[in-house]
Design a protein around this motif. Sequence first.
Motif, PDB file in Angstrom:
ATOM      1  N   GLY A   8     -14.606 -19.687 -15.948  1.00 17.01           N
ATOM      2  CA  GLY A   8     -14.933 -21.053 -15.556  1.00 17.01           C
ATOM      3  C   GLY A   8     -13.844 -21.806 -14.840  1.00 17.01           C
ATOM      4  O   GLY A   8     -14.088 -22.880 -14.293  1.00 17.01           O
ATOM      5  N   VAL A   9     -12.608 -21.281 -14.838  1.00 17.90           N
ATOM      6  CA  VAL A   9     -11.511 -21.974 -14.160  1.00 17.90           C
ATOM      7  C   VAL A   9     -11.687 -21.852 -12.649  1.00 17.90           C
ATOM      8  O   VAL A   9     -11.965 -20.769 -12.143  1.00 17.90           O
ATOM      9  CB  VAL A   9     -10.152 -21.374 -14.579  1.00 17.90           C
ATOM     10  N   PRO A  10     -11.542 -22.951 -11.895  1.00 18.21           N
ATOM     11  CA  PRO A  10     -11.677 -22.868 -10.434  1.00 18.21           C
ATOM     12  C   PRO A  10     -10.713 -21.857  -9.827  1.00 18.21           C
ATOM     13  O   PRO A  10      -9.532 -21.808 -10.181  1.00 18.21           O
ATOM     14  CB  PRO A  10     -11.351 -24.295  -9.971  1.00 18.21           C
ATOM     15  N   TYR A  11     -11.230 -21.039  -8.931  1.00 18.79           N
ATOM     16  CA  TYR A  11     -10.387 -20.090  -8.200  1.00 18.79           C
ATOM     17  C   TYR A  11      -9.509 -20.874  -7.232  1.00 18.79           C
ATOM     18  O   TYR A  11      -9.941 -21.831  -6.614  1.00 18.79           O
ATOM     19  CB  TYR A  11     -11.269 -19.106  -7.434  1.00 18.79           C
ATOM     20  N   GLY A  12      -8.253 -20.462  -7.090  1.00 22.44           N
ATOM     21  CA  GLY A  12      -7.334 -21.180  -6.216  1.00 22.44           C
ATOM     22  C   GLY A  12      -6.589 -22.281  -6.928  1.00 22.44           C
ATOM     23  O   GLY A  12      -6.026 -23.176  -6.291  1.00 22.44           O
ATOM     24  N   LEU A  13      -6.566 -22.223  -8.264  1.00 19.49           N
ATOM     25  CA  LEU A  13      -5.872 -23.237  -9.053  1.00 19.49           C
ATOM     26  C   LEU A  13      -4.442 -22.795  -9.326  1.00 19.49           C
ATOM     27  O   LEU A  13      -4.199 -21.644  -9.684  1.00 19.49           O
ATOM     28  CB  LEU A  13      -6.601 -23.465 -10.375  1.00 19.49           C
ATOM     29  N   VAL A  14      -3.511 -23.704  -9.146  1.00 19.25           N
ATOM     30  CA  VAL A  14      -2.089 -23.416  -9.373  1.00 19.25           C
ATOM     31  C   VAL A  14      -1.525 -24.460 -10.316  1.00 19.25           C
ATOM     32  O   VAL A  14      -1.850 -25.640 -10.221  1.00 19.25           O
ATOM     33  CB  VAL A  14      -1.307 -23.427  -8.039  1.00 19.25           C
ATOM     34  N   PHE A  15      -0.709 -24.017 -11.234  1.00 19.43           N
ATOM     35  CA  PHE A  15      -0.004 -24.909 -12.153  1.00 19.43           C
ATOM     36  C   PHE A  15       1.401 -25.128 -11.611  1.00 19.43           C
ATOM     37  O   PHE A  15       2.104 -24.167 -11.301  1.00 19.43           O
ATOM     38  CB  PHE A  15       0.044 -24.266 -13.539  1.00 19.43           C
ATOM     39  N   GLU A  16       1.820 -26.383 -11.475  1.00 19.28           N
ATOM     40  CA  GLU A  16       3.127 -26.694 -10.891  1.00 19.28           C
ATOM     41  C   GLU A  16       4.018 -27.367 -11.923  1.00 19.28           C
ATOM     42  O   GLU A  16       3.563 -28.192 -12.729  1.00 19.28           O
ATOM     43  CB  GLU A  16       2.957 -27.605  -9.676  1.00 19.28           C
ATOM     44  N   VAL A  17       5.286 -27.013 -11.882  1.00 21.83           N
ATOM     45  CA  VAL A  17       6.282 -27.502 -12.837  1.00 21.83           C
ATOM     46  C   VAL A  17       7.494 -28.018 -12.083  1.00 21.83           C
ATOM     47  O   VAL A  17       7.909 -27.439 -11.079  1.00 21.83           O
ATOM     48  CB  VAL A  17       6.727 -26.371 -13.795  1.00 21.83           C
ATOM     49  N   ALA A  18       8.067 -29.102 -12.567  1.00 23.98           N
ATOM     50  CA  ALA A  18       9.304 -29.629 -11.984  1.00 23.98           C
ATOM     51  C   ALA A  18      10.239 -30.047 -13.111  1.00 23.98           C
ATOM     52  O   ALA A  18       9.843 -30.808 -14.000  1.00 23.98           O
ATOM     53  CB  ALA A  18       9.013 -30.815 -11.071  1.00 23.98           C
ATOM     54  N   LYS A  19      11.442 -29.518 -13.087  1.00 21.68           N
ATOM     55  CA  LYS A  19      12.456 -30.018 -14.000  1.00 21.68           C
ATOM     56  C   LYS A  19      12.917 -31.398 -13.518  1.00 21.68           C
ATOM     57  O   LYS A  19      12.668 -31.777 -12.379  1.00 21.68           O
ATOM     58  CB  LYS A  19      13.653 -29.068 -14.046  1.00 21.68           C
ATOM     59  N   GLU A  20      13.579 -32.121 -14.383  1.00 22.17           N
ATOM     60  CA  GLU A  20      14.014 -33.473 -14.036  1.00 22.17           C
ATOM     61  C   GLU A  20      14.898 -33.433 -12.787  1.00 22.17           C
ATOM     62  O   GLU A  20      15.860 -32.672 -12.710  1.00 22.17           O
ATOM     63  CB  GLU A  20      14.792 -34.087 -15.204  1.00 22.17           C
ATOM     64  N   GLY A  21      14.539 -34.229 -11.774  1.00 29.74           N
ATOM     65  CA  GLY A  21      15.326 -34.317 -10.548  1.00 29.74           C
ATOM     66  C   GLY A  21      15.024 -33.226  -9.546  1.00 29.74           C
ATOM     67  O   GLY A  21      15.655 -33.185  -8.488  1.00 29.74           O
ATOM     68  N   GLU A  22      14.075 -32.335  -9.821  1.00 35.52           N
ATOM     69  CA  GLU A  22      13.758 -31.244  -8.911  1.00 35.52           C
ATOM     70  C   GLU A  22      12.341 -31.375  -8.372  1.00 35.52           C
ATOM     71  O   GLU A  22      11.540 -32.172  -8.879  1.00 35.52           O
ATOM     72  CB  GLU A  22      13.921 -29.894  -9.621  1.00 35.52           C
ATOM     73  N   GLN A  23      12.029 -30.602  -7.316  1.00 34.38           N
ATOM     74  CA  GLN A  23      10.707 -30.614  -6.723  1.00 34.38           C
ATOM     75  C   GLN A  23       9.763 -29.711  -7.509  1.00 34.38           C
ATOM     76  O   GLN A  23      10.179 -28.789  -8.213  1.00 34.38           O
ATOM     77  CB  GLN A  23      10.786 -30.119  -5.265  1.00 34.38           C
ATOM     78  N   PHE A  24       8.454 -29.965  -7.360  1.00 33.87           N
ATOM     79  CA  PHE A  24       7.459 -29.122  -8.010  1.00 33.87           C
ATOM     80  C   PHE A  24       7.505 -27.714  -7.431  1.00 33.87           C
ATOM     81  O   PHE A  24       7.698 -27.521  -6.230  1.00 33.87           O
ATOM     82  CB  PHE A  24       6.055 -29.689  -7.801  1.00 33.87           C
ATOM     83  N   GLN A  25       7.293 -26.737  -8.304  1.00 35.91           N
ATOM     84  CA  GLN A  25       7.183 -25.341  -7.896  1.00 35.91           C
ATOM     85  C   GLN A  25       5.928 -24.743  -8.521  1.00 35.91           C
ATOM     86  O   GLN A  25       5.647 -24.960  -9.700  1.00 35.91           O
ATOM     87  CB  GLN A  25       8.401 -24.519  -8.361  1.00 35.91           C
ATOM     88  N   GLY A  26       5.155 -23.996  -7.718  1.00 38.82           N
ATOM     89  CA  GLY A  26       3.992 -23.299  -8.247  1.00 38.82           C
ATOM     90  C   GLY A  26       4.425 -22.134  -9.118  1.00 38.82           C
ATOM     91  O   GLY A  26       5.422 -21.466  -8.835  1.00 38.82           O
ATOM     92  N   ARG A  27       3.678 -21.892 -10.177  1.00 39.68           N
ATOM     93  CA  ARG A  27       4.025 -20.827 -11.104  1.00 39.68           C
ATOM     94  C   ARG A  27       2.867 -19.835 -11.239  1.00 39.68           C
ATOM     95  O   ARG A  27       1.713 -20.221 -11.309  1.00 39.68           O
ATOM     96  CB  ARG A  27       4.336 -21.413 -12.497  1.00 39.68           C
ATOM     97  N   SER A  28       3.205 -18.542 -11.259  1.00 42.30           N
ATOM     98  CA  SER A  28       2.218 -17.481 -11.520  1.00 42.30           C
ATOM     99  C   SER A  28       2.157 -17.286 -13.021  1.00 42.30           C
ATOM    100  O   SER A  28       2.806 -16.417 -13.581  1.00 42.30           O
ATOM    101  CB  SER A  28       2.634 -16.185 -10.815  1.00 42.30           C
ATOM    102  N   TYR A  29       1.371 -18.116 -13.672  1.00 45.03           N
ATOM    103  CA  TYR A  29       1.527 -18.291 -15.105  1.00 45.03           C
ATOM    104  C   TYR A  29       0.505 -17.578 -15.947  1.00 45.03           C
ATOM    105  O   TYR A  29       0.771 -17.238 -17.075  1.00 45.03           O
ATOM    106  CB  TYR A  29       1.468 -19.786 -15.435  1.00 45.03           C
TER     107      TYR A  29
END
Length: 386
Positions: free
Chosen positions: A79-100
């Motif tokens: 049921g999860v949409p295909y093409g969905l990416v989870f993004e994470v950013a540490k404090e002071g950094e830019q978002f990065q996509g993760r293969s999670y």
Amino acid sequence: MLTDSLEQSALAFVLTIAFVANAYGDPLGHTSRTDFPHPVTLEVSLGRSTFGAKEPLHIHISLTNLGSVPFLMTTRLDGVPYGLVFEVAKEGEQFQGRSYWLRRSGPEQTTTELMPGKRAVGELLILLDYGRGYVFGEPGPYRIRARWSPGKDYEPIYSDEFDIDIRASTPKNGEFRSELGWIGLRRNVGELPAGVDLDSVEGKEALERQSVLLLAKIVNTRRPHLVDPARRPEDQKEAELVEQLRDLLERYPDSSYSGYIARYLGLVHLKTLAHEYSLAAGAARRETGQEMKWNALDFRGDPEYQQALHYLTTADKADIWPRTCAQYNLAWLHGMARDWDKAEASCNKLRSEYADLNGAQLADQLEETIQKFKNKLSLSESAPNR
């Protein structure tokens, strides 16, 4: 060198999940994108905002069609949409996509018509980031969000951003991961080379790498898994792993990872049980020309049944992902034992408690499979003796 052997194991594992990175590449490199023509909202729900480092984190995803017309979209089988990416950013950094996520339903996908006001929903496990260890490997503040790519011609859709606090892992979970690393080392490397110090930086990195690889294998196992060293000598290492994981679960019944261990062991015993009865049924057909009579009481008394029931029940009570997996296999186990009322109760639980996690579809599949099994038993028992 120890690190060379471990890198070979890591490389083999990474190759098996390469499709994940390909499926979730960064869409922002395209410059000729337009806005998605249908109004939608992408929402994530975590339940809480504080988590331990290197521990499982479950995120509920919901994509809602806010428009007045339906549209076609691609979803994973859960049921999860295909093409969905989870993004994470540490404090002071830019978002990065993760293969999670760990082969949520494999690479399979399906086309869904999302009607006005309806949602595509699913649940993601945020735990391992392939090639980089754990997604939340270190304590500290993080920002997270989800990103959905409706297609190569459209701009991505973002969820709201959330702040979460990752705290130090508990000593119990740390000990569990260390023990798991030891099991992985013995499984993949055997006897350690002389002079290797596991208290050194290299040694600690080796234990960490092996715990990640083994945890990924355990979580990835979602279907009944045959381990039969008596007939397949190549399964001997896997049989040793089963014994080691059983001991580990007994010593750490309440770690954040114990539900996954219990589910893995339950799936092994479930497959062993089905395999043994399949072999017995085949032998009966060859010797008598008739189908084997399925004695439910004997079946329920089988040690493999008792073990499968124990571990799958343990997993069903744990906060694991995907939570529907243990319940689905537990329901099928009840069906195999002709415990029809319990099988029906499991299907009802899938529909009620896991309605937002594809539970209704899984329950429909289960009932169809169990009905076929009932019909097969009925035909076998009504067949005249030859």
